[in-house]
Design an enzyme around this catalytic site. Structure first.
Site, short mmCIF file in Angstrom:
data_model
loop_
_atom_site.label_atom_id
_atom_site.label_comp_id
_atom_site.label_asym_id
_atom_site.label_seq_id
_atom_site.Cartn_x
_atom_site.Cartn_y
_atom_site.Cartn_z
N THR A 73 0.84 -1.21 0.00
CA THR A 73 0.00 0.00 0.00
C THR A 73 0.87 1.25 0.00
OG1 THR A 73 -1.74 -1.19 1.17
CG2 THR A 73 -1.81 1.22 1.30
N ASN A 143 -6.62 -9.82 -6.78
CA ASN A 143 -6.64 -10.49 -5.48
C ASN A 143 -7.96 -11.18 -5.16
OD1 ASN A 143 -7.22 -7.57 -5.45
ND2 ASN A 143 -7.84 -7.93 -3.34
N GLN A 171 -0.06 -9.87 -6.09
CA GLN A 171 -0.54 -11.27 -6.14
C GLN A 171 0.22 -12.08 -7.19
OE1 GLN A 171 -2.65 -12.63 -4.01
NE2 GLN A 171 -3.42 -10.80 -2.99
N SER A 188 4.52 -7.04 -2.02
CA SER A 188 4.36 -7.15 -0.58
C SER A 188 4.95 -8.47 -0.09
CB SER A 188 2.86 -7.11 -0.25
OG SER A 188 2.65 -7.18 1.13
N THR A 226 13.91 4.49 9.51
CA THR A 226 14.89 3.41 9.72
C THR A 226 14.32 2.09 9.23
OG1 THR A 226 15.74 4.59 11.63
CG2 THR A 226 16.27 2.24 11.48
N CYS A 308 -15.24 -6.63 0.50
CA CYS A 308 -13.86 -6.30 0.16
C CYS A 308 -12.99 -6.52 1.39
CB CYS A 308 -13.74 -4.90 -0.41
SG CYS A 308 -14.26 -3.62 0.70
N1 PLP Z 1 -2.56 -4.96 -3.89
C1 PLP Z 1 -3.13 -6.18 -3.88
C2 PLP Z 1 -3.53 -6.81 -5.17
C3 PLP Z 1 -3.33 -6.85 -2.68
O1 PLP Z 1 -3.89 -8.06 -2.67
C4 PLP Z 1 -2.92 -6.22 -1.47
C5 PLP Z 1 -3.20 -6.86 -0.17
O2 PLP Z 1 -4.30 -7.32 0.08
C6 PLP Z 1 -2.32 -4.96 -1.54
C7 PLP Z 1 -2.16 -4.36 -2.77
C8 PLP Z 1 -1.82 -4.28 -0.30
O3 PLP Z 1 -0.70 -4.96 0.25
P1 PLP Z 1 -0.17 -4.64 1.71
O4 PLP Z 1 -0.90 -5.55 2.63
O5 PLP Z 1 1.30 -4.97 1.68
O6 PLP Z 1 -0.40 -3.21 1.95
#
Ligand code: PLP
Length: 361
Positions: A73, A143, A171, A188, A226, A308
């Site tokens: 994110t 996702n 994903q 991620s 950091t 969602c």
């Molecule tokens: N984008 C997609 C397609 C995701 O599935 C997710 C997590 O659910 C994210 C972004 C966000 O990832 P993070 O949990 O590292 O913020």
């Protein structure tokens, strides 16, 4: 408990856990240094971060830099908010089934254009792309419904209008090659058997971003703060495993896909069966009461297809975008699996869910 929610998060790989432990750094260790300190302990920690950076870089195409962030994110926020074209008022175009990390960030800034998907959950590649689009955001694998987007074609569309291409690779990372055509890719760690609390933005060489977190100037001045050597080391080890086991993991996911598809034969698949990651099954059954199903299948961790990720209870924008009615979305469930799901777990979970669904009549 049987875990079938791999799109929400994944279990930490033992190799990632092992790599993290030394860098948690108790008082009797030499491993708690600040990786940004110039003394020996700091340099040791910095070396661990750089080893991890190289391991994570192997997920991406050559020719770019890895910037560590606190999550995907945050990486997406850096890519959008740090983009000069977006800041100067040009539009961001995004696919209707993007994650909230993209949609909400773009909408908070304003100047956006939403691009539709077909009933199969795949973006329509010859969609009209306005000239004033400066950034195009398309996810590689969805996702919720697992559909795979035609990134190479969308990259061509972006080039035609002079827009940069941001790919949400969350994903897809570790499961398939990330697209060489992208200008930026967000990933991620916790979706590929790494720890929670760390993500990365890959930025093509030569592309300049404007920092969105100011401070000590870490991560090339783009993301001050950091770094955690333990999180970086865990992410690095998880990425190395994912790269090494990519084919084996995909073959395993495919075997489980066949089991699940056969089991839920009479249900309707949401999204394309072919242009899809086969570690995701989003299916519906007319009249199914999903809340009741979930409460009757407490042993199986899966997701209601309709809500969602935030658990807000809103009907999924993804299921709406592929043309499902509210009732159809509300009778949908999402199952996700991967490396540590066994055939026995899958068979057992399918029979538990089917039995509970059948008892609803
Ligand atoms: N984008 C997609 C397609 C995701 O599935 C997710 C997590 O659910 C994210 C972004 C966000 O990832 P993070 O949990 O590292 O913020």
């Amino acid at each position: 408990m049987i875990y079938l929610d791999y799109q929400a998060t994944t279990p930490l790989a033992p190799e990632a856990r092992e790599a993290m432990i030394p860098w948690l750094g108790g008082p009797d260790s030499n491993t708690f240094g600040n990786p940004h300190s110039p003394h020996r302990m700091g340099r040791m920690a910095a070396a661990a971060v750089e080893v991890a950076r190289e391991q994570v870089a192997a997920l991406f195409p050559p020719g770019g830099q890895v910037i560590f962030t606190g999550s995907a994110t945050e990486a997406i926020n850096l890519a959008i908010r740090g983009n000069a074209a977006v800041r100067s008022g040009e539009h961001t175009a995004f696919c209707a089934i993007e994650h909230a990390a993209v949609i909400d960030t773009v909408k908070a800034i304003g100047n956006w254009t939403e691009l539709p998907v077909g009933a199969d959950g795949v973006i329509v590649p010859d969609v009209d792309m306005p000239k004033y689009v400066g950034l195009l955001a398309v996810m590689q694998v969805n996702n919720e419904i697992g559909t795979i987007q035609p990134i190479a074609e969308m990259a061509k569309r972006a080039k035609e209008t002079g827009a940069l291409l941001l790919v949400d690779g969350v994903q897809a990372a570790g499961k398939m090659a990330l697209p060489a055509e992208a200008d930026m890719i967000a990933v991620s760690a916790h979706k590929l058997h790494g720890p929670k609390g760390i993500g990365a933005l890959w930025v093509r060489d030569g592309l300049k971003l404007i920092p969105h977190v100011e401070g000590g100037g870490q991560e090339q001045g783009l993301r001050s703060g950091t770094l955690s050597p333990a999180l970086c080391a865990g992410f690095g080890a998880a990425a190395a495993q994912a790269v090494e086991r990519m084919e084996e993991d995909a073959t395993h996911a495919e075997e489980l896909w066949q089991i699940a598809r056969d089991a839920f034969d009479g249900w309707t698949l949401n999204g394309s069966a072919e242009q899809r990651w086969h570690g995701n099954l989003n299916i519906r059954k007319d009249g199914l009461d999903v809340a009741r199903l979930m409460s009757e299948c407490r042993e199986v961790m899966f997701s209601a297809g309709s809500a969602c990720a935030s658990g807000s209870g809103r009907t999924s924008h993804v299921l709406r975008a592929i043309g499902l009615s509210d009732a159809q979305a509300k009778s949908s469930i999402r199952l996700g699996w991967g490396r540590y799901t066994t055939r026995e777990d899958m068979q057992r979970a399918c029979s538990i869910i089917l039995e509970a669904a059948d008892s609803q009549g």
